[in-house]
Scaffold this motif. Structure first.
Motif, PDB file in Angstrom:
ATOM      1  N   ALA A   1     -17.360 117.929  55.429  1.00  0.00           N
ATOM      2  CA  ALA A   1     -17.398 116.505  55.776  1.00  0.00           C
ATOM      3  C   ALA A   1     -18.490 115.797  54.974  1.00  0.00           C
ATOM      4  CB  ALA A   1     -17.636 116.352  57.269  1.00  0.00           C
ATOM      5  N   SER A   2     -18.275 114.497  54.745  1.00  0.00           N
ATOM      6  CA  SER A   2     -19.055 113.730  53.765  1.00  0.00           C
ATOM      7  C   SER A   2     -20.568 113.862  53.869  1.00  0.00           C
ATOM      8  CB  SER A   2     -18.724 112.249  53.876  1.00  0.00           C
ATOM      9  OG  SER A   2     -17.395 112.040  54.177  1.00  0.00           O
ATOM     10  N   SER A   3     -21.107 114.005  55.056  1.00  0.00           N
ATOM     11  CA  SER A   3     -22.575 113.982  55.201  1.00  0.00           C
ATOM     12  C   SER A   3     -23.143 115.305  55.690  1.00  0.00           C
ATOM     13  CB  SER A   3     -22.984 112.861  56.156  1.00  0.00           C
ATOM     14  OG  SER A   3     -22.590 111.606  55.636  1.00  0.00           O
TER      15      SER A   3
ATOM     16  N   GLU B   1      -2.312 117.828  51.385  1.00  0.00           N
ATOM     17  CA  GLU B   1      -2.661 117.902  52.817  1.00  0.00           C
ATOM     18  C   GLU B   1      -3.296 116.585  53.264  1.00  0.00           C
ATOM     19  OE1 GLU B   1      -2.318 120.591  55.264  1.00  0.00           O
ATOM     20  OE2 GLU B   1      -0.777 120.802  53.745  1.00  0.00           O
ATOM     21  N   HIS B   2      -4.122 116.035  52.388  1.00  0.00           N
ATOM     22  CA  HIS B   2      -4.776 114.765  52.689  1.00  0.00           C
ATOM     23  C   HIS B   2      -3.769 113.605  52.611  1.00  0.00           C
ATOM     24  CE1 HIS B   2      -6.956 111.119  51.111  1.00  0.00           C
ATOM     25  NE2 HIS B   2      -7.482 111.265  52.310  1.00  0.00           N
ATOM     26  N   SER B   3      -2.978 113.570  51.531  1.00  0.00           N
ATOM     27  CA  SER B   3      -2.051 112.438  51.360  1.00  0.00           C
ATOM     28  C   SER B   3      -1.040 112.362  52.506  1.00  0.00           C
ATOM     29  CB  SER B   3      -1.237 112.508  50.070  1.00  0.00           C
ATOM     30  OG  SER B   3      -1.913 113.127  49.077  1.00  0.00           O
TER      31      SER B   3
ATOM     32  N   LEU C   1      -1.462 112.948  55.663  1.00  0.00           N
ATOM     33  CA  LEU C   1      -2.025 112.221  56.801  1.00  0.00           C
ATOM     34  C   LEU C   1      -2.279 110.757  56.442  1.00  0.00           C
ATOM     35  CD1 LEU C   1      -4.584 114.745  58.310  1.00  0.00           C
ATOM     36  CD2 LEU C   1      -2.200 114.420  58.889  1.00  0.00           C
ATOM     37  N   ARG C   2      -2.755 110.548  55.238  1.00  0.00           N
ATOM     38  CA  ARG C   2      -3.087 109.177  54.826  1.00  0.00           C
ATOM     39  C   ARG C   2      -1.820 108.312  54.829  1.00  0.00           C
ATOM     40  NH1 ARG C   2      -8.257 106.720  52.560  1.00  0.00           N
ATOM     41  NH2 ARG C   2      -7.446 104.831  51.665  1.00  0.00           N
ATOM     42  N   ARG C   3      -0.698 108.902  54.340  1.00  0.00           N
ATOM     43  CA  ARG C   3       0.584 108.167  54.334  1.00  0.00           C
ATOM     44  C   ARG C   3       0.986 107.773  55.750  1.00  0.00           C
ATOM     45  NH1 ARG C   3       2.347 111.919  50.451  1.00  0.00           N
ATOM     46  NH2 ARG C   3       3.305 113.193  52.062  1.00  0.00           N
TER      47      ARG C   3
ATOM     48  N   LEU D   1     -20.645 114.049  50.220  1.00  0.00           N
ATOM     49  CA  LEU D   1     -20.693 115.420  49.688  1.00  0.00           C
ATOM     50  C   LEU D   1     -19.352 115.852  49.093  1.00  0.00           C
ATOM     51  CD1 LEU D   1     -22.334 118.098  49.550  1.00  0.00           C
ATOM     52  CD2 LEU D   1     -21.413 118.649  51.813  1.00  0.00           C
ATOM     53  N   ARG D   2     -19.395 116.495  47.943  1.00  0.00           N
ATOM     54  CA  ARG D   2     -18.202 117.068  47.317  1.00  0.00           C
ATOM     55  C   ARG D   2     -18.550 118.464  46.788  1.00  0.00           C
ATOM     56  NH1 ARG D   2     -16.503 113.127  49.676  1.00  0.00           N
ATOM     57  NH2 ARG D   2     -15.119 111.513  48.831  1.00  0.00           N
ATOM     58  N   GLN D   3     -17.489 119.280  46.536  1.00  0.00           N
ATOM     59  CA  GLN D   3     -17.705 120.611  45.949  1.00  0.00           C
ATOM     60  C   GLN D   3     -16.753 120.796  44.767  1.00  0.00           C
ATOM     61  OE1 GLN D   3     -16.788 124.080  48.403  1.00  0.00           O
ATOM     62  NE2 GLN D   3     -18.485 125.193  47.471  1.00  0.00           N
TER      63      GLN D   3
ATOM     64  N   ALA E   1      -9.678 108.664  46.500  1.00  0.00           N
ATOM     65  CA  ALA E   1      -8.626 109.026  47.466  1.00  0.00           C
ATOM     66  C   ALA E   1      -9.051 108.843  48.923  1.00  0.00           C
ATOM     67  CB  ALA E   1      -8.222 110.485  47.239  1.00  0.00           C
ATOM     68  N   HIS E   2     -10.337 109.004  49.221  1.00  0.00           N
ATOM     69  CA  HIS E   2     -10.802 108.926  50.619  1.00  0.00           C
ATOM     70  C   HIS E   2     -11.417 107.568  50.950  1.00  0.00           C
ATOM     71  CE1 HIS E   2     -10.207 113.149  51.817  1.00  0.00           C
ATOM     72  NE2 HIS E   2     -10.397 113.393  50.536  1.00  0.00           N
ATOM     73  N   GLN E   3     -11.281 106.599  50.036  1.00  0.00           N
ATOM     74  CA  GLN E   3     -11.922 105.307  50.314  1.00  0.00           C
ATOM     75  C   GLN E   3     -11.527 104.834  51.708  1.00  0.00           C
ATOM     76  OE1 GLN E   3     -10.942 101.779  48.020  1.00  0.00           O
ATOM     77  NE2 GLN E   3     -13.113 101.347  47.742  1.00  0.00           N
ATOM     78  N   CYS E   4     -12.471 104.229  52.392  1.00  0.00           N
ATOM     79  CA  CYS E   4     -12.330 103.921  53.820  1.00  0.00           C
ATOM     80  C   CYS E   4     -10.981 103.290  54.176  1.00  0.00           C
ATOM     81  CB  CYS E   4     -13.456 102.994  54.252  1.00  0.00           C
ATOM     82  SG  CYS E   4     -13.351 102.591  56.003  1.00  0.00           S
ATOM     83  N   LEU E   5     -10.332 103.928  55.121  1.00  0.00           N
ATOM     84  CA  LEU E   5      -9.040 103.456  55.600  1.00  0.00           C
ATOM     85  C   LEU E   5      -9.191 102.191  56.460  1.00  0.00           C
ATOM     86  CD1 LEU E   5      -6.201 104.684  55.335  1.00  0.00           C
ATOM     87  CD2 LEU E   5      -6.656 105.981  57.386  1.00  0.00           C
TER      88      LEU E   5
HETATM   89  C1  HEM Z   1     -18.701  98.986  58.037  1.00  0.00           C
HETATM   90  C2  HEM Z   1     -17.912  99.874  58.508  1.00  0.00           C
HETATM   91  C3  HEM Z   1     -17.472 101.122  57.761  1.00  0.00           C
HETATM   92  C4  HEM Z   1     -18.078 101.825  56.765  1.00  0.00           C
HETATM   93  C5  HEM Z   1     -19.415 101.542  56.107  1.00  0.00           C
HETATM   94  C6  HEM Z   1     -17.199 102.921  56.425  1.00  0.00           C
HETATM   95  C7  HEM Z   1     -17.445 103.831  55.391  1.00  0.00           C
HETATM   96  C8  HEM Z   1     -16.564 104.814  54.983  1.00  0.00           C
HETATM   97  C9  HEM Z   1     -16.744 105.667  53.824  1.00  0.00           C
HETATM   98  C10 HEM Z   1     -17.930 105.623  52.864  1.00  0.00           C
HETATM   99  C11 HEM Z   1     -15.679 106.503  53.742  1.00  0.00           C
HETATM  100  C12 HEM Z   1     -15.397 107.549  52.647  1.00  0.00           C
HETATM  101  C13 HEM Z   1     -15.855 108.944  52.999  1.00  0.00           C
HETATM  102  C14 HEM Z   1     -15.672 109.949  51.878  1.00  0.00           C
HETATM  103  O1  HEM Z   1     -15.191 109.625  50.790  1.00  0.00           O
HETATM  104  O2  HEM Z   1     -16.039 111.129  52.070  1.00  0.00           O
HETATM  105  C15 HEM Z   1     -14.818 106.194  54.872  1.00  0.00           C
HETATM  106  C16 HEM Z   1     -13.638 106.839  55.169  1.00  0.00           C
HETATM  107  C17 HEM Z   1     -12.907 106.584  56.308  1.00  0.00           C
HETATM  108  N1  HEM Z   1     -13.073 105.559  57.212  1.00  0.00           N
HETATM  109 FE1  HEM Z   1     -14.531 104.162  57.175  1.00  0.00          FE
HETATM  110  N2  HEM Z   1     -16.108 102.890  57.241  1.00  0.00           N
HETATM  111  C18 HEM Z   1     -16.221 101.802  58.063  1.00  0.00           C
HETATM  112  C19 HEM Z   1     -15.320 101.392  59.033  1.00  0.00           C
HETATM  113  C20 HEM Z   1     -14.211 102.094  59.412  1.00  0.00           C
HETATM  114  C21 HEM Z   1     -13.300 101.722  60.472  1.00  0.00           C
HETATM  115  C22 HEM Z   1     -13.412 100.449  61.294  1.00  0.00           C
HETATM  116  C23 HEM Z   1     -12.357 102.710  60.547  1.00  0.00           C
HETATM  117  C24 HEM Z   1     -11.168 102.866  61.448  1.00  0.00           C
HETATM  118  C25 HEM Z   1     -10.707 102.057  62.256  1.00  0.00           C
HETATM  119  C26 HEM Z   1     -12.663 103.688  59.526  1.00  0.00           C
HETATM  120  C27 HEM Z   1     -11.939 104.837  59.278  1.00  0.00           C
HETATM  121  C28 HEM Z   1     -12.132 105.676  58.196  1.00  0.00           C
HETATM  122  C29 HEM Z   1     -11.278 106.824  57.920  1.00  0.00           C
HETATM  123  C30 HEM Z   1     -10.101 107.318  58.756  1.00  0.00           C
HETATM  124  C31 HEM Z   1     -11.771 107.400  56.736  1.00  0.00           C
HETATM  125  C32 HEM Z   1     -11.227 108.640  56.014  1.00  0.00           C
HETATM  126  C33 HEM Z   1     -10.205 108.231  54.986  1.00  0.00           C
HETATM  127  C34 HEM Z   1      -9.665 109.399  54.185  1.00  0.00           C
HETATM  128  O3  HEM Z   1     -10.246 110.489  54.225  1.00  0.00           O
HETATM  129  O4  HEM Z   1      -8.636 109.215  53.522  1.00  0.00           O
HETATM  130  N3  HEM Z   1     -13.797 103.282  58.866  1.00  0.00           N
HETATM  131  N4  HEM Z   1     -15.367 105.156  55.597  1.00  0.00           N
END
Ligand code: HEM
Length: 400
Positions: free
Chosen positions: A71-73, A98-100, A102-104, A290-292, A346-350
């Motif tokens: 996990a990221s942190s 596996e990731h795509s 769930l994301r889809r 974090l990445r590997q 790919a993991h940019q916040c959903l």
């Molecule tokens: C200011 C608010 C938020 C910040 C700063 C934030 C930040 C982030 C960041 C940096 C990541 C990428 C993690 C990585 O690449 O390892 C991420 C992923 C994610 N965020 Fe957010 N987030 C916020 C709000 C939210 C909200 C409101 C939701 C859901 C309702 C959410 C759901 C997710 C999910 C599900 C992922 C994983 C996506 C994936 O792996 O494809 N986040 N977020």
């Protein structure tokens, strides 16, 4: 960086300057200039390459050869078991198909259109909370405003009764604190899963018009329906990610704005640009991502070998003077939309569109309705969550 541990490897930089609790460790300024891919020892015990320049960070986060399997942190959590496989459904830790998959299944729930449709609801609950707050002489902005708004919204989306919030709000805080011991952490995650598991079973028996019900149905339309464990992990992740992140951003942004009153006009003139700049300036995911490496890769001119760890230091990339003029100044008029606060690739916040709307509505309404808003007394540094994965404030006593 897994086998050759040198006694001289510097510790991961986490010290915020006393003069400004919004700035990352000043070591990053030197690292960006002199050693943009540098070895560090992480609190979790392993060594990693710390990537500190904006362009290199984007390249890391976009590179499919760099896995998200931890996990990221987790580099910040002592005792984390890096050999453990990710839980099924832990979207943030899965790679490739596996990731795509769930994301889809989730992406349609977070479109700009769907999120905009929530704006009137977000405005209504914001107004209600401000009405209740200003009826009193002072309030704790965290408990009375910053936390309930995103918490209500994610509950509404998921179909979680907000009245049950005691079942997940405290556990979210425990799960996101790097100082929580493993026993407490395990128990907190188990309680969250038990709670979501109960809801999933209810929705399986009796679907409603909510995200959990649609997720169950969407999985069943594919040749690989979501297993119970996947549904529970996804639901728990969304519940926690959906309120802790934005809640911390609302509270921290409020303090940053109160300290920079000349910026308030820009907030009201263009809330969209203002929120992007606050995301850049504050970078609440405070320890990087974090990445590997799954094979040998070159990052910023340095070779990273298969199996080695990298940390994409978004807290540093967002302060890169090659990309942002005067990067340590908060300037709500600047165009900061390309910031790294929501990650990249790919993991940019959903949930980013949802977070943006919540921040725009909460901050503009709060500072318009309570123009005399001020801190009850200067904030001690101990109120800042320096050990939490998501930076923020424990409490924020305010008056108006
Ligand atoms: C200011 C608010 C938020 C910040 C700063 C934030 C930040 C982030 C960041 C940096 C990541 C990428 C993690 C990585 O690449 O390892 C991420 C992923 C994610 N965020 Fe957010 N987030 C916020 C709000 C939210 C909200 C409101 C939701 C859901 C309702 C959410 C759901 C997710 C999910 C599900 C992922 C994983 C996506 C994936 O792996 O494809 N986040 N977020």
């Amino acid at each position: 960086m897994t086998s050759t541990r040198s006694v001289d490897t510097p510790e991961f930089p986490v010290a915020r300057p006393d003069s400004c609790p919004f700035d990352p460790d000043s070591a990053f300024t030197r690292l960006r200039a002199e050693e943009p891919v540098s070895p560090v020892r992480c609190p979790a015990g392993m060594d990693a390459w710390l990537v500190s320049r904006y362009e290199d960070i984007r390249a890391v986060l976009a590179d499919p050869r760099l896995s998200s399997r931890a996990a990221s942190s987790q580099h910040m959590v002592p005792g984390y078991d890096f050999e453990r496989s990710p839980n099924p459904g832990q979207i943030i830790q899965l790679d490739g198909e596996e990731h795509s998959r769930l994301r889809r299944m989730l992406i349609g729930e977070f479109t700009v259109r769907r999120m905009e449709a929530l704006r009137p609801y977000i405005q209504r609950i914001t107004d209600e909370h401000i009405d209740a707050m200003v009826a009193k002489p002072e309030a704790d902005l965290v408990a009375d405003f910053a936390l309930p708004i995103p918490s209500l919204v994610i509950c509404e989306m998921l179909g979680v009764p907000y009245a049950d919030r005691a079942a997940f709000q405290d556990d979210s805080v425990l799960l996101l604190d790097t100082e929580t011991d493993w026993e407490t952490r395990g128990a907190a995650w188990q309680r969250t899963c038990d709670y979501i598991g109960g809801l999933v079973r209810q929705r399986q028996a009796e679907p409603r018009d909510d995200l959990l019900s649609r997720l169950i149905a969407r999985g069943e339309e594919t040749d690989r329906p979501l297993a119970m464990e996947e549904l529970v992990t996804l639901g728990g992740t969304l519940l926690i990610a959906g309120h802790e992140t934005t809640a911390n951003m609302i509270a921290l942004s409020t303090v940053a704005l109160l300290e920079n009153p000349a910026q308030l006009a820009a907030l009201q003139a263009s809330p969209e640009a203002a929120v992007e700049e606050l995301m850049r300036y504050l970078t609440v995911i405070q320890f990087g991502l974090l990445r590997q490496a799954t094979e040998d890769v070159t990052v910023g001119g340095s070779t990273v070998k298969a199996g080695e760890w990298l940390v994409a230091a978004i807290q540093s990339g967002n302060r890169d003077g090659e990309v942002y003029a005067d990067p340590d100044t908060v300037d709500l008029g600047r165009q900061a939309r390309t910031h790294l606060g929501f990650g990249f690739g790919a993991h940019q916040c959903l949930g980013q569109q949802l977070a943006r709307i919540e921040l725009q509505v909460a901050l503009t309404t709060l500072l318009r309705r309570a123009p005399g808003l001020r801190l009850v007394e200067p904030l001690p540094l101990s109120e800042f969550k320096s050990s939490a994965i998501i930076y923020g404030l424990r409490t924020l006593p305010v008056t108006w």
